[in-house]
Each structure stands twice: as C-alpha cells, then as structure tokens.
Design a protein around this motif. Sequence first.
Motif, PDB file in Angstrom:
ATOM      1  N   SER A  30      47.778  21.655  38.104  1.00 22.07           N
ATOM      2  CA  SER A  30      46.506  21.495  38.803  1.00 22.07           C
ATOM      3  C   SER A  30      45.635  20.439  38.116  1.00 22.07           C
ATOM      4  CB  SER A  30      45.752  22.824  38.847  1.00 22.07           C
ATOM      5  OG  SER A  30      44.455  22.636  39.417  1.00 22.07           O
ATOM      6  N   PRO A  31      45.041  19.519  38.892  1.00 27.64           N
ATOM      7  CA  PRO A  31      44.131  18.521  38.322  1.00 27.64           C
ATOM      8  C   PRO A  31      42.702  19.029  38.175  1.00 27.64           C
ATOM      9  CG  PRO A  31      44.402  18.087  40.653  1.00 27.64           C
ATOM     10  CD  PRO A  31      45.265  19.294  40.341  1.00 27.64           C
ATOM     11  N   VAL A  32      42.443  20.240  38.655  1.00 23.15           N
ATOM     12  CA  VAL A  32      41.082  20.785  38.646  1.00 23.15           C
ATOM     13  C   VAL A  32      40.707  21.215  37.233  1.00 23.15           C
ATOM     14  CG1 VAL A  32      39.562  22.571  39.567  1.00 23.15           C
ATOM     15  CG2 VAL A  32      41.338  21.567  41.023  1.00 23.15           C
ATOM     16  N   LEU A  33      39.494  20.855  36.797  1.00 22.04           N
ATOM     17  CA  LEU A  33      38.991  21.232  35.482  1.00 22.04           C
ATOM     18  C   LEU A  33      38.005  22.372  35.629  1.00 22.04           C
ATOM     19  CD1 LEU A  33      38.364  17.688  33.928  1.00 22.04           C
ATOM     20  CD2 LEU A  33      40.371  19.154  33.664  1.00 22.04           C
ATOM     21  N   VAL A  34      38.296  23.490  34.960  1.00 26.03           N
ATOM     22  CA  VAL A  34      37.417  24.653  34.979  1.00 26.03           C
ATOM     23  C   VAL A  34      37.269  25.163  33.545  1.00 26.03           C
ATOM     24  CG1 VAL A  34      38.088  25.316  37.319  1.00 26.03           C
ATOM     25  CG2 VAL A  34      39.345  26.254  35.375  1.00 26.03           C
ATOM     26  N   ASN A  35      36.402  26.161  33.362  1.00 28.57           N
ATOM     27  CA  ASN A  35      36.241  26.784  32.049  1.00 28.57           C
ATOM     28  C   ASN A  35      37.405  27.734  31.831  1.00 28.57           C
ATOM     29  OD1 ASN A  35      35.199  27.649  29.607  1.00 28.57           O
ATOM     30  ND2 ASN A  35      33.915  29.216  30.544  1.00 28.57           N
ATOM     31  N   GLY A  36      38.466  27.222  31.219  1.00 30.28           N
ATOM     32  CA  GLY A  36      39.733  27.928  31.127  1.00 30.28           C
ATOM     33  C   GLY A  36      40.771  27.123  31.884  1.00 30.28           C
ATOM     34  N   PHE A  37      41.571  27.791  32.707  1.00 30.03           N
ATOM     35  CA  PHE A  37      42.607  27.093  33.469  1.00 30.03           C
ATOM     36  C   PHE A  37      42.704  27.691  34.870  1.00 30.03           C
ATOM     37  CE2 PHE A  37      43.780  26.751  29.021  1.00 30.03           C
ATOM     38  CZ  PHE A  37      44.032  25.394  28.887  1.00 30.03           C
ATOM     39  N   VAL A  38      43.079  26.836  35.805  1.00 27.37           N
ATOM     40  CA  VAL A  38      43.289  27.263  37.183  1.00 27.37           C
ATOM     41  C   VAL A  38      44.514  28.169  37.256  1.00 27.37           C
ATOM     42  CG1 VAL A  38      43.843  26.437  39.504  1.00 27.37           C
ATOM     43  CG2 VAL A  38      42.195  25.191  38.094  1.00 27.37           C
ATOM     44  N   CYS A  39      44.454  29.179  38.126  1.00 30.34           N
ATOM     45  CA  CYS A  39      45.585  30.096  38.310  1.00 30.34           C
ATOM     46  C   CYS A  39      46.652  29.458  39.195  1.00 30.34           C
ATOM     47  CB  CYS A  39      45.137  31.382  38.991  1.00 30.34           C
ATOM     48  SG  CYS A  39      43.702  32.195  38.269  1.00 30.34           S
ATOM     49  N   LYS A  40      47.900  29.734  38.869  1.00 29.15           N
ATOM     50  CA  LYS A  40      48.973  29.386  39.798  1.00 29.15           C
ATOM     51  C   LYS A  40      49.089  30.481  40.857  1.00 29.15           C
ATOM     52  CE  LYS A  40      52.723  29.250  37.190  1.00 29.15           C
ATOM     53  NZ  LYS A  40      54.170  29.285  36.801  1.00 29.15           N
ATOM     54  N   ASN A  41      49.763  30.170  41.940  1.00 28.62           N
ATOM     55  CA  ASN A  41      50.006  31.147  42.996  1.00 28.62           C
ATOM     56  C   ASN A  41      50.749  32.355  42.412  1.00 28.62           C
ATOM     57  OD1 ASN A  41      51.027  32.615  45.226  1.00 28.62           O
ATOM     58  ND2 ASN A  41      51.103  30.760  46.483  1.00 28.62           N
ATOM     59  N   PRO A  42      50.220  33.580  42.591  1.00 28.02           N
ATOM     60  CA  PRO A  42      50.894  34.753  42.030  1.00 28.02           C
ATOM     61  C   PRO A  42      52.342  34.887  42.469  1.00 28.02           C
ATOM     62  CG  PRO A  42      48.708  35.334  42.820  1.00 28.02           C
ATOM     63  CD  PRO A  42      48.960  33.935  43.264  1.00 28.02           C
ATOM     64  N   MET A  43      52.677  34.349  43.644  1.00 27.73           N
ATOM     65  CA  MET A  43      54.052  34.426  44.117  1.00 27.73           C
ATOM     66  C   MET A  43      54.985  33.554  43.297  1.00 27.73           C
ATOM     67  SD  MET A  43      53.730  36.657  46.402  1.00 27.73           S
ATOM     68  CE  MET A  43      55.385  36.581  47.068  1.00 27.73           C
ATOM     69  N   ASP A  44      54.404  32.578  42.559  1.00 32.27           N
ATOM     70  CA  ASP A  44      55.221  31.678  41.746  1.00 32.27           C
ATOM     71  C   ASP A  44      55.320  32.129  40.286  1.00 32.27           C
ATOM     72  OD1 ASP A  44      55.579  30.028  43.959  1.00 32.27           O
ATOM     73  OD2 ASP A  44      53.781  28.847  43.504  1.00 32.27           O
TER      74      ASP A  44
END
Length: 225
Positions: free
Chosen positions: A39-53
């Motif tokens: 993910s290229p999105v910057l957040v406080n922490g990290f973006v979640c991947k799809n739970p199905m993956d």
Amino acid sequence: MASSFSFLALAALLALASWQAMASDPSPLQDFCVVDENSPVLVNGFVCKNPMDVKVDDFFKAAELDKPRMTNKVGSNVTLINVMQIAGLNTLGISLARIDYAPSGQNPPHTHPRATEILTVLEGTLYVGFVTSNPENKFLSKMLNKGDVFVFPVGLIHFQFNPNPHKPAVAIAALSSQNPGAITIANAVFGSKPPISDDVLAKAFQVEKNTIDWLQAQFWENNHY
C-alpha cells in the motif's frame, strides 16, 4: 455552582481518559490488521491488508532467539522483533527483544519514546536502572539475577550492565508498542547527522569545545539489530 463543578470534573475526567488513550498504541478495532506492504498510503502505523489474503506466516518469524548473538564494542546486541519483522503485530501494541551482553558489556543509556519495557534475566546477572524526569532526576537501580523481572517506564532513560567480567548474560524484554523506537543518548547527542553545534553542546555540558569535538569524532555504534 454544583453543576459548574460537575462539568469541570467531567471535563477533567475526559481529558485524563483522552491522555491515557493517546499514551500508547491505538487499540485494534478488529481481530487483526496485518501490514499491507504494497500500500502507498501513509498512516500512523500501517495499512491493513485484506483479511482474506492473510496467511499464518504473517504472524510468524523463525527468529532463532534461542541462539546467542555477537556483541558490539559496548558489549551488547539487541535483537528486536517488532512490526517490521512480523506484519501481524500491526495494531497489537506489543514487541519483543532478546538482549545479549558480553562480559562487562552494557546496553547503554537509552529511551523508548513509545513503550514501557518489562525485562527478565535468562542467564547471568544484570545491574539495571532508570532516571526519573526533571526536576528530581531520581536514579533507581537494582542488581538482577536469573529469573528476576524489572520494569522500565515509558520514555525514561535506562540501561542494563553485565557486572561479570568473565561470563555473558542474556535477557528477554517485552515492550508495549508494535514499534517502540530507541534513542541511545550518546549516539543521539554526539553522533547526530549533521552534528549538533559544539558551541551548543559545550555550553550544555559545561566542558571545553575540544572535549565535544573529540566525542563527536568517535564512532557511535548502534547495538539494535
């Protein structure tokens, strides 16, 4: 008058609760939030991947923490297992470290800006301590033996030292953040890039500038791996 007092009391309570909420990693709002490394999105922490993956190995690392590590010139090696090593730690607010100490080695004075640390000695003996904040700067220290446990409060300067000149020591530490951070005091002050002005440091430490220049010329080695 009573209602005004009640309002102020409620406001103070809410402020305290908000401060507590911001003082550590945010609580998860789902079972897990495995890091999406793409993910290229910057957040406080990290973006979640799809739970199905999500796969079981997102929660696993063959870290070999049972094996001794080589130590550096200050005589320690910190092997940190955080969200950078295990993607499933994202939002869970915890990490782990194995710390190896050479004979007479130390994990030098440092802080964890985002975590409290609880440490247990697996082998050997450790002299540990921390210093409280200004203005008291009270120094609290203790000699630890195998099986002993000690807590270092979040953000406070602390250290561990192996007083045995003949035998190594080993400890395991848990930290209350997925990414606790570490600021080694000497490295930060004398090894910053670019360097802090020697005028500033000479005034701060009340020493001659040539002393600061000598300290800044040293190689300040990192012991976190």
